[in-house]
Design a protein around this motif. Structure first.
Motif, short mmCIF file in Angstrom:
data_model
loop_
_atom_site.label_atom_id
_atom_site.label_comp_id
_atom_site.label_asym_id
_atom_site.label_seq_id
_atom_site.Cartn_x
_atom_site.Cartn_y
_atom_site.Cartn_z
N GLY A 123 -7.52 4.89 -12.75
CA GLY A 123 -8.28 4.78 -11.50
C GLY A 123 -9.26 3.64 -11.54
N ALA A 124 -9.89 3.43 -12.71
CA ALA A 124 -10.83 2.32 -12.85
C ALA A 124 -10.11 0.98 -12.75
N LEU A 125 -8.85 0.93 -13.16
CA LEU A 125 -8.07 -0.31 -13.03
C LEU A 125 -7.57 -0.50 -11.59
N GLY A 126 -7.15 0.59 -10.96
CA GLY A 126 -6.51 0.48 -9.65
C GLY A 126 -7.46 0.18 -8.51
N ALA A 127 -8.68 0.71 -8.56
CA ALA A 127 -9.62 0.51 -7.46
C ALA A 127 -9.94 -0.97 -7.22
N PRO A 128 -10.32 -1.74 -8.24
CA PRO A 128 -10.57 -3.17 -7.98
C PRO A 128 -9.32 -3.93 -7.58
N PHE A 129 -8.16 -3.51 -8.09
CA PHE A 129 -6.92 -4.17 -7.69
C PHE A 129 -6.64 -3.94 -6.22
N LEU A 130 -6.89 -2.73 -5.73
CA LEU A 130 -6.71 -2.43 -4.31
C LEU A 130 -7.64 -3.28 -3.46
N LEU A 131 -8.91 -3.41 -3.87
CA LEU A 131 -9.85 -4.23 -3.12
C LEU A 131 -9.42 -5.70 -3.12
N TRP A 132 -8.96 -6.17 -4.28
CA TRP A 132 -8.48 -7.55 -4.36
C TRP A 132 -7.29 -7.77 -3.44
N LEU A 133 -6.39 -6.79 -3.39
CA LEU A 133 -5.20 -6.89 -2.54
C LEU A 133 -5.60 -6.97 -1.07
N LEU A 134 -6.58 -6.16 -0.66
CA LEU A 134 -7.03 -6.17 0.73
C LEU A 134 -7.71 -7.49 1.07
N VAL A 135 -8.50 -8.02 0.14
CA VAL A 135 -9.19 -9.30 0.38
C VAL A 135 -8.19 -10.44 0.52
N THR A 136 -7.21 -10.50 -0.35
CA THR A 136 -6.22 -11.58 -0.28
C THR A 136 -5.36 -11.44 0.98
N LEU B 33 0.81 -1.21 0.00
CA LEU B 33 0.00 0.00 0.00
C LEU B 33 0.84 1.27 0.00
N ALA B 34 2.15 1.13 0.19
CA ALA B 34 3.02 2.29 0.36
C ALA B 34 3.45 2.85 -0.99
N SER B 35 2.49 3.35 -1.76
CA SER B 35 2.83 4.01 -3.02
C SER B 35 2.51 5.50 -2.89
N PRO B 36 3.14 6.34 -3.70
CA PRO B 36 2.95 7.80 -3.55
C PRO B 36 1.51 8.26 -3.61
N ASP B 37 0.68 7.60 -4.44
CA ASP B 37 -0.70 8.05 -4.55
C ASP B 37 -1.56 7.61 -3.38
N VAL B 38 -1.11 6.63 -2.62
CA VAL B 38 -1.87 6.17 -1.45
C VAL B 38 -1.45 6.91 -0.19
N ILE B 39 -0.15 7.21 -0.05
CA ILE B 39 0.34 7.79 1.20
C ILE B 39 0.39 9.32 1.18
N GLY B 40 -0.16 9.95 0.15
CA GLY B 40 -0.35 11.39 0.23
C GLY B 40 0.60 12.25 -0.58
N ILE B 41 1.61 11.66 -1.25
CA ILE B 41 2.53 12.48 -2.02
C ILE B 41 1.80 13.16 -3.18
N SER B 42 1.00 12.38 -3.89
CA SER B 42 0.23 12.95 -5.00
C SER B 42 -0.80 13.96 -4.50
N SER B 43 -1.34 13.73 -3.31
CA SER B 43 -2.30 14.68 -2.74
C SER B 43 -1.63 16.02 -2.44
N GLY B 44 -0.38 15.97 -1.99
CA GLY B 44 0.36 17.22 -1.76
C GLY B 44 0.55 18.00 -3.04
N ALA B 45 0.91 17.28 -4.12
CA ALA B 45 1.07 17.94 -5.41
C ALA B 45 -0.27 18.52 -5.88
N SER B 46 -1.34 17.75 -5.72
CA SER B 46 -2.65 18.20 -6.16
C SER B 46 -3.09 19.45 -5.40
N ALA B 47 -2.94 19.43 -4.09
CA ALA B 47 -3.38 20.58 -3.28
C ALA B 47 -2.61 21.84 -3.66
#
Length: 347
Positions: A328-341, A94-108
């Motif tokens: 985003g449409a690709l990543g969301a189900p992958f994230l859910l699959w990762l959490l389930v596994t 889960l420790a990727s820049p878009d999950v841990i807030g780096i991309s959010s900092g750029a966006s803000a």
């Protein structure tokens, strides 16, 4: 940059590299306006030498398709490397820049520049770069107990860094939502396109700046990744083997954040590319391979942009989607699959 466990399957990394080249040319030659291979090389040669230009075709190839493909490839490489460095160093998928807030900092930071100061172009990219670096420093400081080096407490433990990043990302998202609600319709529309991650504003100037940045950061990633496999053993084991843990981890964080920041500054926060590239590359090559992660990142962006620019308009009455919508449409189900596994493994 190839990690030690990946020596048995170098051919798979080569296949990924070949796939990037094929998809790159497919995105330039195919689509709503097709170009033959001879015409492509004629257009490029004439453009470089000042020869006769083919009306329409020269502009479409040299000012639209080619810079778009170049920037898509470069940001894919940058996001792929950034995500793989974070995930391997922190031993957390889960420790990727878009999950841990780096991309959010750029966006803000970019939204503040657009909405509050009326910035555009390079000023927005500069603000995004500064915002990503500032938020990364804040996350690292919080997760390390306020000390960046010198003590065991100063280590940026994976779980603390992820939690700190998620919390800061939520706060920054609130800032973005507030600013968007206060902006006029036209400004909000322009900002929303940038927030989704888009290659529509690709240009040679932007590609040149990104290429220069990656010319320095990609070799740096190869250098700082040398102790990465040892750090996976844990801080105590790494220190016992002679690795200066705090210094090595800080160098990895700075390099990974810089890669994510320059990519975000060039095209906006393209969702989930950094998150997806590392795990997919690991499954394909059987190891944590930085080159494979970079190539997978480029493949994701190029494929998503081709779908967004050429296939989506056929289904959506001509609407060209930002590339971040597809990723985003690709990543969301992958994230859910990762959490389930992960839950199944813990059970």
């Amino acid at each position: 940059m190839e990690q030690r466990g990946g020596r048995g399957r170098p051919h798979r990394t080569a296949v990924l590299a070949a796939a990037v080249v094929i998809l790159f040319f497919a995105s330039v030659l195919l689509g709503s306006y097709t170009v033959t291979i001879p015409d492509f090389f004629t257009i490029v040669f004439n453009h470089l030498t000042g020869g006769v230009k083919i009306p329409g075709a020269s502009f479409i190839v040299m000012e639209n398709k080619l810079p778009r493909a170049v920037i898509g490839t470069l940001i894919g490489i940058a996001f792929g490397l950034a995500g793989a460095l974070f995930q391997t160093m922190l031993r957390n998928p889960l420790a990727s820049p878009d999950v841990i807030g780096i991309s959010s900092g750029a966006s803000a930071a970019a939204v503040v520049a657009i909405v509050v100061f009326g910035a555009s172009g390079a000023a927005v990219s500069g603000a995004a770069l500064a915002g990503a670096l500032a938020v990364a420093a804040l996350i690292y400081a919080i997760s390390s107990g306020g000390k960046l080096r010198g003590t065991r407490r100063g280590n940026a433990a994976g779980n603390r860094l992820v939690l700190a990043g998620v919390g800061i990302a939520a706060a920054l998202q609130a800032v973005v939502s507030f600013l968007m609600s206060r902006a006029d319709i036209r400004t909000a529309a322009d900002t929303l396109v940038w927030l989704n991650g888009s290659l529509n504003s690709a240009s040679w100037d932007r590609a040149g700046v990104l290429l220069l940045a990656l010319a320095a950061l990609v070799p740096a990633a190869g250098v700082v990744a040398a102790p990465l496999r040892i750090l996976e053993l844990g801080d105590d084991a790494a220190a016992g083997l002679g690795v200066r843990v705090n210094r090595a981890r800080l160098a990895l964080v700075v390099t990974a954040v810089s890669l994510a920041a320059v990519a975000t500054a060039a095209a906006g926060p393209v969702s989930f590319v950094a998150f997806l590239a590392g795990p997919i590359a690991r499954r394909l090559t059987g190891t944590a391979s930085l080159p494979a992660s970079a190539f997978v990142g480029a493949l994701i962006v190029l494929a998503a942009d081709y779908v967004a620019a050429n296939l989506a308009p056929l289904l959506l009455d001509g609407t060209v989607l930002p590339v971040g919508v597809i990723t985003g449409a690709l990543g969301a189900p992958f994230l859910l699959w990762l959490l389930v596994t992960a839950n199944r493994k813990e059970a």
